[in-house]
Design a protein around this motif. Sequence first.
Motif, PDB file in Angstrom:
ATOM      1  N   LEU A   1       3.922  10.107  -7.193  1.00  0.00           N
ATOM      2  CA  LEU A   1       4.858  10.534  -7.960  1.00  0.00           C
ATOM      3  C   LEU A   1       4.397  10.736  -9.954  1.00  0.00           C
ATOM      4  O   LEU A   1       5.242  11.333  -9.843  1.00  0.00           O
ATOM      5  N   GLU A   2       3.665   9.570 -10.055  1.00  0.00           N
ATOM      6  CA  GLU A   2       2.978   9.554 -11.114  1.00  0.00           C
ATOM      7  C   GLU A   2       2.553  10.346 -11.607  1.00  0.00           C
ATOM      8  O   GLU A   2       2.908  10.974 -12.739  1.00  0.00           O
ATOM      9  N   TYR A   3       1.639  10.825 -10.288  1.00  0.00           N
ATOM     10  CA  TYR A   3       0.663  12.372 -11.099  1.00  0.00           C
ATOM     11  C   TYR A   3       1.686  13.245 -11.222  1.00  0.00           C
ATOM     12  O   TYR A   3       1.413  14.044 -11.601  1.00  0.00           O
ATOM     13  N   PHE A   4       2.641  13.563 -10.154  1.00  0.00           N
ATOM     14  CA  PHE A   4       3.438  14.845 -10.457  1.00  0.00           C
ATOM     15  C   PHE A   4       4.785  15.231 -12.047  1.00  0.00           C
ATOM     16  O   PHE A   4       4.588  15.224 -12.060  1.00  0.00           O
ATOM     17  N   VAL A   5       4.887  14.255 -11.839  1.00  0.00           N
ATOM     18  CA  VAL A   5       5.069  13.906 -13.419  1.00  0.00           C
ATOM     19  C   VAL A   5       5.179  14.034 -14.372  1.00  0.00           C
ATOM     20  O   VAL A   5       5.621  14.397 -15.608  1.00  0.00           O
ATOM     21  N   GLU A   6       3.808  12.605 -15.200  1.00  0.00           N
ATOM     22  CA  GLU A   6       2.828  12.673 -15.859  1.00  0.00           C
ATOM     23  C   GLU A   6       1.765  13.321 -16.018  1.00  0.00           C
ATOM     24  O   GLU A   6       1.156  14.481 -16.818  1.00  0.00           O
ATOM     25  N   GLY A   7       0.802  13.565 -15.245  1.00  0.00           N
ATOM     26  CA  GLY A   7      -0.388  14.716 -14.574  1.00  0.00           C
ATOM     27  C   GLY A   7      -1.558  13.692 -15.517  1.00  0.00           C
ATOM     28  O   GLY A   7      -0.901  12.747 -15.352  1.00  0.00           O
ATOM     29  N   VAL A   8      -2.686  14.333 -15.618  1.00  0.00           N
ATOM     30  CA  VAL A   8      -3.746  13.283 -16.215  1.00  0.00           C
ATOM     31  C   VAL A   8      -3.412  12.913 -17.834  1.00  0.00           C
ATOM     32  O   VAL A   8      -4.680  12.776 -18.282  1.00  0.00           O
ATOM     33  N   GLU A   9      -2.711  13.531 -18.365  1.00  0.00           N
ATOM     34  CA  GLU A   9      -2.836  13.924 -19.433  1.00  0.00           C
ATOM     35  C   GLU A   9      -2.415  12.640 -20.670  1.00  0.00           C
ATOM     36  O   GLU A   9      -3.396  12.453 -21.507  1.00  0.00           O
ATOM     37  N   PRO A  10      -1.685  11.457 -19.932  1.00  0.00           N
ATOM     38  CA  PRO A  10      -1.735  10.254 -20.205  1.00  0.00           C
ATOM     39  C   PRO A  10      -3.035   9.623 -20.216  1.00  0.00           C
ATOM     40  O   PRO A  10      -3.627   8.289 -21.732  1.00  0.00           O
ATOM     41  N   TYR A  11      -3.982   9.840 -19.665  1.00  0.00           N
ATOM     42  CA  TYR A  11      -5.345   9.312 -19.803  1.00  0.00           C
ATOM     43  C   TYR A  11      -6.374   9.695 -20.405  1.00  0.00           C
ATOM     44  O   TYR A  11      -7.367   9.449 -20.566  1.00  0.00           O
ATOM     45  N   GLY A  12      -6.224  10.936 -20.576  1.00  0.00           N
ATOM     46  CA  GLY A  12      -7.309  11.938 -21.650  1.00  0.00           C
ATOM     47  C   GLY A  12      -7.584  12.786 -20.166  1.00  0.00           C
ATOM     48  O   GLY A  12      -8.558  13.526 -21.690  1.00  0.00           O
ATOM     49  N   SER A  13      -8.701  12.301 -19.747  1.00  0.00           N
ATOM     50  CA  SER A  13      -9.354  13.305 -18.587  1.00  0.00           C
ATOM     51  C   SER A  13      -9.277  12.721 -17.343  1.00  0.00           C
ATOM     52  O   SER A  13      -8.482  11.792 -16.825  1.00  0.00           O
ATOM     53  N   GLU A  14      -9.356  13.403 -16.144  1.00  0.00           N
ATOM     54  CA  GLU A  14      -9.083  13.511 -14.560  1.00  0.00           C
ATOM     55  C   GLU A  14     -10.284  11.442 -14.328  1.00  0.00           C
ATOM     56  O   GLU A  14      -9.649  11.500 -13.158  1.00  0.00           O
TER      57      GLU A  14
ATOM     58  N   TRP B   1      -7.607   9.129 -15.337  1.00  0.00           N
ATOM     59  CA  TRP B   1      -6.720   8.992 -14.869  1.00  0.00           C
ATOM     60  C   TRP B   1      -7.486   7.898 -13.023  1.00  0.00           C
ATOM     61  O   TRP B   1      -6.859   7.204 -12.258  1.00  0.00           O
ATOM     62  N   ILE B   2      -7.891   9.238 -11.658  1.00  0.00           N
ATOM     63  CA  ILE B   2      -8.875   8.781 -11.243  1.00  0.00           C
ATOM     64  C   ILE B   2      -8.982   7.273 -10.745  1.00  0.00           C
ATOM     65  O   ILE B   2      -8.962   5.683 -10.317  1.00  0.00           O
ATOM     66  N   ASN B   3      -9.667   6.820 -12.555  1.00  0.00           N
ATOM     67  CA  ASN B   3      -9.755   4.875 -12.039  1.00  0.00           C
ATOM     68  C   ASN B   3      -8.624   4.358 -11.876  1.00  0.00           C
ATOM     69  O   ASN B   3      -9.161   3.234 -11.709  1.00  0.00           O
ATOM     70  N   ASN B   4      -8.132   4.749 -13.287  1.00  0.00           N
ATOM     71  CA  ASN B   4      -7.090   3.982 -13.002  1.00  0.00           C
ATOM     72  C   ASN B   4      -6.416   3.988 -12.546  1.00  0.00           C
ATOM     73  O   ASN B   4      -5.027   3.118 -11.520  1.00  0.00           O
ATOM     74  N   THR B   5      -5.866   5.444 -11.338  1.00  0.00           N
ATOM     75  CA  THR B   5      -5.342   4.553 -10.261  1.00  0.00           C
ATOM     76  C   THR B   5      -5.834   4.138  -9.447  1.00  0.00           C
ATOM     77  O   THR B   5      -5.118   3.316  -8.804  1.00  0.00           O
ATOM     78  N   ALA B   6      -7.148   4.593  -8.471  1.00  0.00           N
ATOM     79  CA  ALA B   6      -7.879   3.138  -8.328  1.00  0.00           C
ATOM     80  C   ALA B   6      -7.583   1.747  -8.746  1.00  0.00           C
ATOM     81  O   ALA B   6      -7.545   1.002  -7.634  1.00  0.00           O
TER      82      ALA B   6
ATOM     83  N   VAL C   1       0.480  -0.997   0.148  1.00  0.00           N
ATOM     84  CA  VAL C   1      -0.365   0.014  -0.081  1.00  0.00           C
ATOM     85  C   VAL C   1       0.973   1.124  -0.080  1.00  0.00           C
ATOM     86  O   VAL C   1       0.945   2.393  -1.032  1.00  0.00           O
ATOM     87  N   ILE C   2       1.996   1.218   0.316  1.00  0.00           N
ATOM     88  CA  ILE C   2       2.508   2.491   0.908  1.00  0.00           C
ATOM     89  C   ILE C   2       3.440   2.859   0.043  1.00  0.00           C
ATOM     90  O   ILE C   2       3.641   3.996  -0.625  1.00  0.00           O
ATOM     91  N   ILE C   3       3.872   1.205  -0.921  1.00  0.00           N
ATOM     92  CA  ILE C   3       5.107   1.696  -2.325  1.00  0.00           C
ATOM     93  C   ILE C   3       3.744   2.053  -2.731  1.00  0.00           C
ATOM     94  O   ILE C   3       4.254   3.634  -4.256  1.00  0.00           O
ATOM     95  N   GLY C   4       2.768   1.679  -3.423  1.00  0.00           N
ATOM     96  CA  GLY C   4       1.493   2.118  -4.458  1.00  0.00           C
ATOM     97  C   GLY C   4       1.399   3.303  -4.586  1.00  0.00           C
ATOM     98  O   GLY C   4       1.174   3.807  -5.499  1.00  0.00           O
ATOM     99  N   VAL C   5       0.993   3.302  -3.469  1.00  0.00           N
ATOM    100  CA  VAL C   5       0.562   5.141  -2.784  1.00  0.00           C
ATOM    101  C   VAL C   5       1.267   5.880  -3.803  1.00  0.00           C
ATOM    102  O   VAL C   5       1.579   7.067  -4.007  1.00  0.00           O
ATOM    103  N   ALA C   6       2.810   5.719  -2.761  1.00  0.00           N
ATOM    104  CA  ALA C   6       3.493   6.725  -3.129  1.00  0.00           C
ATOM    105  C   ALA C   6       4.217   6.205  -4.521  1.00  0.00           C
ATOM    106  O   ALA C   6       4.568   8.053  -5.447  1.00  0.00           O
ATOM    107  N   TRP C   7       4.195   5.500  -5.956  1.00  0.00           N
ATOM    108  CA  TRP C   7       4.249   5.607  -6.785  1.00  0.00           C
ATOM    109  C   TRP C   7       3.463   6.496  -7.742  1.00  0.00           C
ATOM    110  O   TRP C   7       3.515   6.633  -8.446  1.00  0.00           O
ATOM    111  N   GLU C   8       2.203   6.312  -7.024  1.00  0.00           N
ATOM    112  CA  GLU C   8       0.793   6.691  -7.827  1.00  0.00           C
ATOM    113  C   GLU C   8       1.170   8.033  -7.912  1.00  0.00           C
ATOM    114  O   GLU C   8       0.660   9.190  -8.699  1.00  0.00           O
TER     115      GLU C   8
END
Length: 97
Positions: free
Chosen positions: A61-74, A77-82, A52-59
């Motif tokens: 980090l991924e948000y700050f590096v990529e944002g939601v652009e690769p997913y097309g919409s917020e 992005w929320i669906n994919n992260t969940a 859980v800790i590493i997974g949340v930290a990764w997500e």
Amino acid sequence: MKLDFHHKLVSYLTENGWLDHWTAVHMVAGAIICKVALWFGCSALWAVLWVVIIGVAWEVLEYFVEGVEPYGSEEKWINNTASDLIVEVGLAIWMVI
């Protein structure tokens, strides 16, 4: 037909951001993190918590590096992260029970 249901379900999950090619990577990562934690003597609870800790930290980090652009919409992005967190933590829980 049974295959029609399967194709519709998979299409829905991929089109709405729930599943992508990285979903399998998250499953493998969750399993590896859990197994390594168990090898190092962590309890079942802590092995899952490390996932859980590493997974949340990764997500985060991924948000700050990529944002939601690769997913097309917020929403996607929320669906994919969940989905990423559910599959990796779910697999870790399954491994320890």
